[in-house]
Motif scaffolding. Structure first.
Motif, short mmCIF file in Angstrom:
data_model
loop_
_atom_site.label_atom_id
_atom_site.label_comp_id
_atom_site.label_asym_id
_atom_site.label_seq_id
_atom_site.Cartn_x
_atom_site.Cartn_y
_atom_site.Cartn_z
N PHE A 3 0.84 -1.17 0.00
CA PHE A 3 0.00 0.00 0.00
C PHE A 3 0.88 1.23 0.00
N SER A 4 0.65 2.15 -0.91
CA SER A 4 1.45 3.37 -0.98
C SER A 4 1.09 4.29 0.16
N ALA A 66 6.69 2.39 9.37
CA ALA A 66 7.84 1.54 9.71
C ALA A 66 7.61 0.11 9.25
N LEU A 67 6.40 -0.39 9.44
CA LEU A 67 6.09 -1.75 9.02
C LEU A 67 6.12 -1.88 7.51
N GLU A 68 5.60 -0.88 6.82
CA GLU A 68 5.63 -0.90 5.36
C GLU A 68 7.07 -0.91 4.86
N ASP A 73 2.70 -5.71 4.21
CA ASP A 73 1.56 -5.06 3.56
C ASP A 73 0.76 -4.35 4.63
N VAL A 74 0.48 -3.07 4.42
CA VAL A 74 -0.12 -2.25 5.47
C VAL A 74 -1.30 -1.45 4.94
N GLU A 265 9.08 -10.94 13.59
CA GLU A 265 9.42 -9.84 12.69
C GLU A 265 8.61 -8.59 13.04
N LEU A 266 7.32 -8.78 13.31
CA LEU A 266 6.46 -7.66 13.68
C LEU A 266 6.93 -7.06 15.00
N ALA A 267 7.19 -7.92 15.98
CA ALA A 267 7.64 -7.45 17.29
C ALA A 267 8.93 -6.66 17.18
N ALA A 268 9.84 -7.10 16.32
CA ALA A 268 11.13 -6.43 16.19
C ALA A 268 10.96 -4.99 15.71
N VAL A 269 10.08 -4.78 14.74
CA VAL A 269 9.85 -3.42 14.22
C VAL A 269 9.21 -2.54 15.29
#
Length: 311
Positions: A3-4, A66-68, A73-74, A265-269
């Motif tokens: 998502f842009s 940050a996740l993107e 995918d956000v 991976e999510l937790a790290a970000v």
């Protein structure tokens, strides 16, 4: 599909109308996350939500961007409403991640909670949110909570650094929201925890807003309840009195997510964001968005992430 930023900003414009949709969203709702054919299986898209006020939207943008950048995918659904709407939205998949406040979140699950420190509140949250198939990650040092605030002149003249020091300037006038006269961390707690009893209480309706600040600066009141991320703290050179006895429970920023998207991976970000985020950062971010600059939440988030090497 990624998502842009443009797409995410557009999604964030859904405000009052989205509240109703999110509260009772089904898979036929066009704002709901996609499925892969199984109505119980969510897509890999992470939908970041926010409460309906600027600070929460800024934090939501920080998480989303940050996740993107990390390859997720956000999508976003901002300005949802109170916890009575955000928690059900997390449970039904309308959103699956939101920036929260640890003390208030714990109070949602346990109105009589006794934990006060960041560490104790965070520990209690783990089991509390698990009952709703939710998970919390590391909390930030950043806090947005009630605080006993004085002007710098009043602090210097009376050698004030902590709430307990107010015992030496009694009597004085304290301005705060009407409920402050009965809240445990308000007038009753001021007496029971710090022994400050000779206080004239003046109710002010704007919850630490411009009227409260004006009355404090004008010396109509000598002490006021103002939130710790208010840009007025810097603009008016105000002093937040320290609270060594933890009269006011921790209100650290903490990511709250559905267990369906939980991953290392999510937790790290998210943990990296929490490790960098301070209360001073929130004051500056709010000032950019709510002050004269009128920057967008997306722009303020991008700049903060870039400055901290997270984007």
């Amino acid at each position: 599909m990624r998502f842009s930023k443009k797409g995410r900003v557009a999604a964030s414009l859904i405000a009052v109308g989205a509240v109703v949709a999110l509260a009772g969203c089904t898979q036929s709702d066009p704002t709901a996350p996609e499925t892969d054919g199984d109505t119980n299986a969510m897509s890999d898209t992470i939908v970041v939500g926010s409460f309906a006020f600027p600070e929460s939207e800024i934090l939501g943008e920080i998480y989303a961007q940050a996740l993107e950048a990390a390859g997720f995918d956000v999508d976003t659904q901002f300005n949802i409403g109170p916890r009575q709407q955000t928690i059900p939205a997390l449970q039904d998949g309308s959103i699956n991640l939101i920036p929260e406040y640890n003390g208030n979140l714990l109070a949602y699950y346990d109105t009589e909670f006794e934990e006060r420190t960041t560490e104790d509140v965070d520990a209690a949250l783990v089991d509390a949110v698990a009952a709703d198939d939710l998970v919390v990650y590391d909390s930030a040092a950043a806090e947005d909570k009630d605080a006993y605030v004085v002007t710098s002149e009043f602090a210097e003249a009376n050698d004030l650094t902590e709430i307990g020091d107010l015992a030496g300037v009694q009597p004085f006038v304290l301005g705060a929201n009407p409920q402050f006269g009965e809240l445990g961390y308000g007038i009753p707690g001021l007496a029971s925890v710090y022994g400050v009893t000779d206080v004239e209480f003046v109710p002010i309706e704007d919850f630490g807003g411009p009227d409260t600040v004006k009355q404090l600066v004008d010396d109509t009141v000598q002490v006021a309840d103002i939130y710790t991320t208010s840009p007025a703290l810097v603009a008016e050179d105000l002093v937040v009195l320290e609270d060594p006895e933890n009269l006011i429970a921790a209100q650290n920023i903490i990511p709250l997510a559905s267990t369906a998207i939980d991953s290392e991976e999510l937790a790290a970000v998210l943990n990296e964001i929490s490790a960098a985020l301070t209360t001073d950062d929130l004051i500056a971010l709010r000032d950019r968005v709510e002050g004269d600059e009128q920057a967008s939440a997306a722009t303020a988030a991008t700049d903060w992430l870039t400055e901290n090497g997270l984007l």
